[in-house]
Design a protein around this motif. Sequence first.
Motif, PDB file in Angstrom:
ATOM      1  N   VAL A  54       1.079  -1.270   0.026  1.00 43.77           N
ATOM      2  CA  VAL A  54       0.045   0.015   0.002  1.00 43.77           C
ATOM      3  C   VAL A  54       0.916   1.331  -0.145  1.00 43.77           C
ATOM      4  N   PHE A  56       3.099   2.325   2.315  1.00 50.24           N
ATOM      5  CA  PHE A  56       2.992   2.723   3.486  1.00 50.24           C
ATOM      6  C   PHE A  56       4.453   2.912   4.132  1.00 50.24           C
ATOM      7  N   ASN A  58       8.491   4.204   5.208  1.00 45.88           N
ATOM      8  CA  ASN A  58       9.227   5.279   5.923  1.00 45.88           C
ATOM      9  C   ASN A  58      10.170   5.727   4.607  1.00 45.88           C
ATOM     10  N   ARG A  84      -0.430   7.031  -4.739  1.00 49.21           N
ATOM     11  CA  ARG A  84      -1.434   7.406  -3.432  1.00 49.21           C
ATOM     12  C   ARG A  84      -3.013   7.167  -4.041  1.00 49.21           C
ATOM     13  N   GLY A  88      -5.218   4.575  -2.789  1.00 49.68           N
ATOM     14  CA  GLY A  88      -6.492   4.971  -2.152  1.00 49.68           C
ATOM     15  C   GLY A  88      -7.545   4.731  -2.670  1.00 49.68           C
ATOM     16  N   PHE A  95      -5.964  -2.711  10.808  1.00 49.31           N
ATOM     17  CA  PHE A  95      -4.617  -2.942  11.561  1.00 49.31           C
ATOM     18  C   PHE A  95      -4.953  -3.799  12.875  1.00 49.31           C
TER      19      PHE A  95
ATOM     20  N   LYS B 237      -1.008   7.958   8.923  1.00 44.05           N
ATOM     21  CA  LYS B 237      -0.389   7.230   7.765  1.00 44.05           C
ATOM     22  C   LYS B 237      -1.419   6.507   7.378  1.00 44.05           C
ATOM     23  N   ARG B 240      -3.429   8.703   4.968  1.00 52.20           N
ATOM     24  CA  ARG B 240      -2.723   8.876   3.598  1.00 52.20           C
ATOM     25  C   ARG B 240      -2.935   7.840   2.858  1.00 52.20           C
ATOM     26  N   ALA B 241      -2.808   6.598   3.412  1.00 49.70           N
ATOM     27  CA  ALA B 241      -2.707   5.366   2.782  1.00 49.70           C
ATOM     28  C   ALA B 241      -4.195   5.291   2.222  1.00 49.70           C
ATOM     29  N   ARG B 242      -5.198   5.697   2.704  1.00 49.98           N
ATOM     30  CA  ARG B 242      -6.778   6.097   2.141  1.00 49.98           C
ATOM     31  C   ARG B 242      -6.828   6.779   0.952  1.00 49.98           C
ATOM     32  N   GLY B 243      -5.701   7.651   0.579  1.00 45.63           N
ATOM     33  CA  GLY B 243      -5.634   8.372  -0.522  1.00 45.63           C
ATOM     34  C   GLY B 243      -6.135   9.543  -0.176  1.00 45.63           C
ATOM     35  N   LEU B 244      -6.225  10.140   0.995  1.00 42.64           N
ATOM     36  CA  LEU B 244      -6.357  11.659   1.203  1.00 42.64           C
ATOM     37  C   LEU B 244      -5.098  12.460   0.673  1.00 42.64           C
TER      38      LEU B 244
END
Lengths: 330, 342, 297, 542
Positions: A54, A56, A58, A84, A88, A95, B237, B240-244
């Motif tokens: 995804v 995600f 660093n 993204r 998205g 999680f 995070k 962000r990952a959700r695409g916002l």
Amino acid sequence: MQLLDIRNLTVEMQTPQGIVRVLDKVNLQLTEGEIHSIVGESGSGKSLLAKAIVGFINPNWQVTADRLWWNGKDLLAMSPQQRRQITGRDMAMIFQDPNAYLDPNSTVEQQIVEAIPQGDVRGTFMRRRVDRKTRVKRLLHRVGIRDHEPIMDSYPFELSQGVAQKVSIAIAIAHRPKLLIADEPTTAMEPSTRLQIHRLLARLAVSQQMSVVLISQDVGSILPETKRLTMLYCGQLMETGPAKDILSEPAHPYTDSMIRMSLQTQQELPHKARLPTLPGAIPTLRHMPIGCRLGPRCPHAQKTCVKAPTATHERQRVYHCHFPLLVTSS
Amino acid sequence: MTRYLAGRLSVFIIAVFLLTVFSFSLNYFFPGDPITNMSGVRSFQSSYPLIMEMRGGKENIATQYMHYLHHLFTGNWGQSLSNGTPVFDDGIQHFVASMELIILALLVAVTLGLPLGVFAASRFRQGSDKAVVSLAMVGYSVPVFWLAQLMILLFAIKLGWFPITGQINPLYGVEPQTGSIFIDVFLSNSEYKAAALQDAINHIVLPVMILAIMPMMLLLRLMRNATQEMLQKPFIKAARARGLSEWRVLVKHAIPNALQAVLQQTTLLFSLMLTNSIVVESIFNWPGMGNWLIRSIFERDYPIIQSAVLMFAFVILFFNLLVELYHGWRFPIVRHEQYATR
Amino acid sequence: MPHVNLYHHDETPSPLQLVWKSFRARFLSMAALYLLLAMILLVLVSPLLAPFNTSTQFSDAIALPPSWVESGNMQYLFGTDDLGRDMLSRLLIGGLYSLGLPILMVAVSSLIGMSIGALAGIDRTIKYQSLSRLFDTLLSIPSFLMALIIIAILGTGFNNVAFAITLSLIPQFIFVTRNAVHEEWHKDYVTASRLNGCSKAYLLYRVILPNVTPTLVMQLTVSLSVAIMDIAALSFLGLGIQAPTPEWGSMLARSLDEVYLSPWSMVLPGVTLFVTIMTINVVGDSLRRALKERVNS
Amino acid sequence: MIKAYVTIAAISALLVSGCQSEEPEPAPLANGIIYCSEGNPDTFNPQLVTSGTTVDATAAQLYDRLIDYDAEQQQFIPALAKRWETLDNGTRYRFHLREGIQFHSTGYFQPTRALTAEDVQFSFNRWLDETSLYHPVSGGSYPFFSATGLDQLIQKVVKIDEMTVDIVLNNADSSFLANLATDFAIILSAEYAQQLLVNDHPEQIDLLPIGTGPYRFENYRKDVLIRYSRHPEYWRQGPGIEHLVYSITPNANKRMLKLVTGECDIIPYPLVSELNALNREQLIVTNEVSPNVSFWAFNTQKEPFDDPMVRRALSHAINREAIIQTIYYGNAELAQSILPPTSWAYDNKGIQYQYAPEKAKRLLKEAGHSDLNITIWAMPVQRVYNPNARRMAELMQSDLAQIGVSARIVSYEWNTFRRRLSRGEHDTVLIGWYADNADPDNFFRPLLSCAAVATGGNRANWCHPGFDQLLYSAIATTKPEERKALYQSAQHLLNQQQPLLPIAHSKRFQAQQRNISGVELPPYGGINFRLATKSTAEDETQ
């Protein structure tokens, strides 16, 4: 066509002690609507794999792969913005600790509303508000929260873990993703809640035509509906293939020990019995063995194990081992 | 919320009560006759026996305290030892003048400090972040009185842009009625209100600027650190990952949560602001509480010292109460944490 | 079966060492620390270093500019003030009052404040909690105001000012220590040690103290910069250390009368004060940063 | 967000441009003058004080006297009295008052009549007649009059008719007219006093003043300002401005900065060298010779300062040359006597106050003192005679350290300072005096007579019968030669006894904006705004 196609994904981390390879040439293929489980002990890099998918990551992680394709498009070649957008739109992730992944200062309703794609809501200003609200309710119902009123106005810290996880799932499915990655969603939950969440995921996979990647620590807690299973150890792929085959006939010694342990823990052990675990402990990040990383703990290990085993393809299964348990027919 | 509100209010009320006890006991700490310290009437003055009677001077300490409280709440704060004017009337004007300065400086500090802090955090450890943070460190470390002198030399003497003392040119004939110069200009019967207003603005720019700098730099650093910390949080995070979009992540999720953390530090902000306001007011002859307090210490005008301290402390308590209430209202997790058992 | 130790084990660094490690990694932090230590050293030996007596007036060298200016004189490195006193000596000796005295005051107030704070941090009943809430509220009154009140009561003068500022610094130490100790006290590892039957004193010194030390050191730097600022501001306003004593704040205040004739007499004490405060702030900030990195890692 | 910054930038640009606009000054600024005075007045009645700050703020602005002294012509000129004659061998003076002189009409008092003999009689009786109802008001102490002995000299004030008043003296006195022309002998309104008595607020006569001067009182805010406006019915040529504001600015540096930024039109006691270094074209610095002296007085009623030897020792320790250079920047003359050299009675033959630290040490040892701890009280304000007493004290502190005397500098707010000084709490004090009139007597009796000990004017608290005798003989005679001889012996006696160490006679400085004119600095006392005008930019171009 493969929904997700990963070849030789490698992730390297910069640590004060130098560069550490935390994922080592991992492959993963995923088709639409299937449930795929990734199993491995802690430190096996399963969460990292999910995060790499995804995006995600660093800034001090180095991600390389021969292929990281989503729906035929190369994710690594994209700009961060494009990537993204795609992740998205098409992917979602839940999680282990749902409360930490919800904004502590927004209500459940606000957070779900935010996840609903703008294009879905139509009409005038007032209509849109009502529409959004009904969509939120519908989503909550879909994840099994029937009593939506109090939940909608709650803040994350007011929710129990199970409910928070359901809310996370509601947020995740709000934009109808093609892939849902669940990173140990039920660890540290009581069994009944765990069962609820599992059922929910399985149902959603079917009803929403959604692929689900479920990450868990032991073989015993994967979904019965799991189609394919991947075993990871210390960032290396041990074995992957159809879940039924692997569970019934493990090819890799690691898989074998994991399955046996899972079975053992479900029944009562006699006094002073030895647990069927592998000897030794999981190595720390800094001290990864060379070659097959299972080497030092593997009961079948021999000298050749200091070289990384190549992949053995057999029917739909792939395993990396010099001395597989399964005697091939060929 | 009700529970939170009640808790905070009761703490506030008890604190104010303790404050009055403290300010009452100051009368005994200060050298000289307590009744004189309270009322500003000296023992040889003809009204002294009457005051003694009214303040319960011959009775026990508890009664005296009750008398003191009564006088305090009826606005009878005694008279100045040095010129005999009623302390309360003077005090209100000084109070309002100070508040005008402090609130304007606070506005400047917030409107510049917070965005700059977010900006720095969004460029974390890049060149512009380092530049802003170094600037903040410098601005936060300059002693305010030195800064004021340098600014006066630059803006008032070298460039001749701003005057350096008082609220307004006295020739405009604007007499203080409320203490707030802008309101006073408006209330005055001067024919030149526009010019007077312009003059008043000219007078306030420099002190506000100087007063704002340190709190601004403090806010900047607090906000940068808080925002930066928030940006590391899982929920950011996840968003962000959700695409916002990054902007939406910042505005909707990072900033409000960072603000929650920054608001917890407001006590520090106020105490910095008030400390500096005392110095700045003295330098610019601003007729506010700080200037009043310093002068009264020089003149050993005990009724005034006591009142100024009381007002200062009250302002801080009150400001903190407001911030806490806003905090609890805007960020429910604060109320939750308050009563969570640990 | 003997277990062969295939992996060599690292020493796990203590929390203090961790903080120090990440503190050391940054050039700016170390530079500030060394500068601060150098300044403290300079202040300690200033009576030996100062070329002249601070009150000696050289009537043949009145308002002489610093030596790097053309009309300056190497004999007076930083020039002289309007009474012909050597600026360098005054700045050096002034450090005793502007930096040395605050260090002393912070030392005294931290000892008192931390002991009270540590005791307060481990006692925890409902009654106490509401009391401490109240206490916190009253603590929001700035130390400068406290110092002013004490000076108003006792009058100005060297001893009174030192006493006033020392007293006004104590509450902050109580507050910070109590919060830090309290936070650690309720962590699981302390609970575990407590269940192991460790005594309170042992817990405090052996278990909690190493973990709160960086926080306390950080508070020390904060208080030090506050103390320096307070004493300078008081002297500047004429309520602190009085004029002939070469305290930086009062030097600054009296230099204002001859800003144009001898600008260095205003610039030098100001710069010294500024650099001192900034160095301390940078050290404190770096410490905070290192502390955060430890918590995060 | 960007928009917000643009807005802020625009606002600040507006503000800045606003300050520099070329528009003509608004009317209130064009016809008003701001005088940045150095301190708060104690009261608004100069009869009650000797403080220069109060006199500057009140005497010439609010009030008139019977006669004035013209320093240029060196003669007395008519003021409220249009003429006067001496009767009865100089023991009776008859004053004929000017007709139609109006008192101020203000919000708190509207006069119904012009000045009459009654007002003169009331004003004198206020400090003269202990049975007067107003005598005890505001403390009942009239230091100037008791120090100069005027209250003993005048027997009575007699009203002859509505416009004629006689002052009867006990004996002839050569300094009488000079004292009458000082800033202290002002004329109050008897009618106002009567009104206040009826209202039962007699103390207001000194707080809300009514006089006949060129300005009338508007309001006063302690530490901030005094506001005056022009007296429209002033009897002689009045000011060219409508408003006069005393902006109270005790800090010398701030006063100078305010002059530079244009917040002050005139400032007293400027930091002359600083202003010259600034070199601003629109500012002018003027100076005048002024009869004044700064001195270091020892409290002779305290141990060990009652011993002349100790006083002499301490005097020898002080490097006065250095003081002249660093404190006055050379703009003063080293004082050899309490009298300035311009006075006709000045004598420096055989008088020396030399700088001799070794001698000082020896004297101190002879007097039996070692490790002496003293306080030096340094006044917190600037005066004509001493621009920076605290710094002077610092200089002296190090001088004294040379002979093993440790000194502590003490300073309070000005009014507190003088109050405590009057109570004799000091060891030594740095202060000074400037003359109210041309008579040498003005330097002796208000400062060093036994009578002045009681009124607090004698900072040395020094009462020497022989010295007093000399002074009284000097004023009893009208022969200049005889007087000069007496004053010379007085100066020698002073040099011998050293109740105080004269330090300097300073020039008097004043700095102002170039467009202000007509502000007078009479050598004897205060500042006079009677003829002040302000020219605007338009006037200059015409």
